[in-house]
Write a protein that holds these residues in place. Structure first.
Motif, PDB file in Angstrom:
ATOM      1  N   LEU A 174       0.820  -1.210   0.000  1.00  0.00           N
ATOM      2  CA  LEU A 174       0.000   0.000   0.000  1.00  0.00           C
ATOM      3  C   LEU A 174       0.854   1.261   0.000  1.00  0.00           C
ATOM      4  O   LEU A 174       0.584   2.215  -0.736  1.00  0.00           O
ATOM      5  CB  LEU A 174      -0.923  -0.017   1.216  1.00  0.00           C
ATOM      6  N   ARG A 203      -9.421   3.778  -0.652  1.00  0.00           N
ATOM      7  CA  ARG A 203      -8.865   2.910   0.388  1.00  0.00           C
ATOM      8  C   ARG A 203      -8.626   3.636   1.720  1.00  0.00           C
ATOM      9  O   ARG A 203      -8.386   2.988   2.737  1.00  0.00           O
ATOM     10  CB  ARG A 203      -7.561   2.288  -0.117  1.00  0.00           C
ATOM     11  N   VAL A 204      -8.702   4.950   1.704  1.00  0.00           N
ATOM     12  CA  VAL A 204      -8.383   5.718   2.912  1.00  0.00           C
ATOM     13  C   VAL A 204      -9.277   5.341   4.088  1.00  0.00           C
ATOM     14  O   VAL A 204      -8.807   5.241   5.231  1.00  0.00           O
ATOM     15  CB  VAL A 204      -8.470   7.237   2.622  1.00  0.00           C
ATOM     16  N   MET A 207      -7.833   2.592   6.063  1.00  0.00           N
ATOM     17  CA  MET A 207      -6.407   2.649   6.407  1.00  0.00           C
ATOM     18  C   MET A 207      -6.206   2.858   7.902  1.00  0.00           C
ATOM     19  O   MET A 207      -7.043   3.464   8.586  1.00  0.00           O
ATOM     20  CB  MET A 207      -5.724   3.793   5.656  1.00  0.00           C
ATOM     21  N   SER A 208      -5.077   2.383   8.377  1.00  0.00           N
ATOM     22  CA  SER A 208      -4.696   2.635   9.766  1.00  0.00           C
ATOM     23  C   SER A 208      -4.293   4.097   9.928  1.00  0.00           C
ATOM     24  O   SER A 208      -3.992   4.797   8.951  1.00  0.00           O
ATOM     25  CB  SER A 208      -3.520   1.747  10.158  1.00  0.00           C
ATOM     26  N   ASP A 211      -0.760   4.675   8.494  1.00  0.00           N
ATOM     27  CA  ASP A 211      -0.707   4.765   7.036  1.00  0.00           C
ATOM     28  C   ASP A 211      -1.247   6.110   6.548  1.00  0.00           C
ATOM     29  O   ASP A 211      -0.665   6.746   5.657  1.00  0.00           O
ATOM     30  CB  ASP A 211      -1.502   3.628   6.408  1.00  0.00           C
ATOM     31  N   VAL A 212      -2.369   6.543   7.107  1.00  0.00           N
ATOM     32  CA  VAL A 212      -2.962   7.800   6.649  1.00  0.00           C
ATOM     33  C   VAL A 212      -2.050   8.985   6.987  1.00  0.00           C
ATOM     34  O   VAL A 212      -1.897   9.917   6.185  1.00  0.00           O
ATOM     35  CB  VAL A 212      -4.358   8.011   7.259  1.00  0.00           C
ATOM     36  N   ARG A 237     -10.117  10.836   7.963  1.00  0.00           N
ATOM     37  CA  ARG A 237      -9.704   9.583   8.589  1.00  0.00           C
ATOM     38  C   ARG A 237      -8.804   9.850   9.800  1.00  0.00           C
ATOM     39  O   ARG A 237      -8.928   9.157  10.831  1.00  0.00           O
ATOM     40  CB  ARG A 237      -8.968   8.714   7.570  1.00  0.00           C
TER      41      ARG A 237
END
Length: 269
Positions: A174, A203-204, A207-208, A211-212, A237
């Motif tokens: 990713l 995919r956001v 996401m963790s 990651d974001v 997010r």
């Protein structure tokens, strides 16, 4: 709604001296003390790269990019150590435009850095090219890329584009997606970057926090506008994943929550 004051308080309370210096640079542009910068630069090899913890004394593409990220958060990309590291990265690139770890690391490298693996090759190419692109933007030369790195960035961009599917999807990890999109955006392949932005936006929501935070900080670093739909979704997010104590959790260990929180602070800089 993101509580930046709570995030700052968390870093001050839980971070070490390097973390607090990163916070001071990101929030107020305060130049870190020399001993802090020297600490981050420790262990650099004579060739210019840094070894990974898993790689013995062999300089690693991935580890060198990580150190450059730390120096960037301290305003240190113009320091001699960073310039040597960037030159080392540039000279490690073959003519086909990609990057791979030294073959001697094949038995010890983690999946994302394993020599000979095409997904690792794509990730390392995106990561190394990202730092060459960012360093060029820092210098303000050659339309955003220093003349010595322009050819390398062109080759890297070609490699990344050649490995994208028709819908803009990419091979492997990713993180490779947002780093490659950042490189393509910075080198003005806007159509290709936009296709990747669409997929990342989808995919956001899943996401963790870590990651974001990394995605947002990386894309903002290459000049993606805060109003971009991907950036808007990413900020939403981050607002959903901030803890009551002000931190954003790491994917790896609670000890790294401060690092993730600093990434999020950079994203909102």
């Amino acid at each position: 709604m993101v509580d930046i004051d709570a995030a700052i308080g968390y870093v001050v309370a839980r971070g070490d001296a390097v973390d607090r210096a990163r916070l001071s640079w990101l929030r107020a542009g305060v130049t870190p003390p020399e001993d802090i910068l020297a600490h981050v630069e420790m262990g650099q090899t004579s060739t210019g790269g840094w070894p990974a913890q898993w790689g013995g004394d062999v300089a690693s593409i991935d580890a060198t990019c990580f150190r450059l990220a730390e120096l960037d958060d301290l305003g240190g990309l113009r320091r001699p150590a960073a310039r040597r590291a960037l030159d080392w990265l540039a000279h490690r690139q073959p003519l086909d435009g990609c990057w791979e770890e030294d073959a001697s690391l094949a038995d010890v490298a983690p999946p994302w850095a394993r020599p000979g693996d095409p997904e690792a090759r794509f990730y390392l190419t995106a990561n190394a090219a990202f730092w060459l692109a960012v360093s060029g933007a820092e210098s303000g030369l050659y339309g955003g890329a220093e003349a010595p790195y322009a050819t390398r960035l062109s080759r890297a961009g070609g490699f990344l584009r050649d490995n994208l599917a028709d819908d803009g999807s990419w091979p492997g990890f990713l993180v490779s997606g947002w780093l490659a999109a950042a490189v393509l955006y910075r080198t003005e392949w806007f159509y290709e970057a936009a296709r990747m932005f669409v997929l990342l936006t989808e995919r956001v929501k899943a996401m963790s926090a870590a990651d974001v935070a990394w995605l947002t900080a990386a894309l903002r670093r290459v000049g993606v506008a805060p109003e971009d739909s991907l950036m808007t979704a990413a900020r939403q997010r981050l607002s959903e994943t901030q803890r009551p104590d002000g931190a954003w959790p790491s994917d790896d260990a609670p000890a790294l929550d401060v690092h993730t929180t600093l990434s999020a602070i950079r994203a909102f800089r």
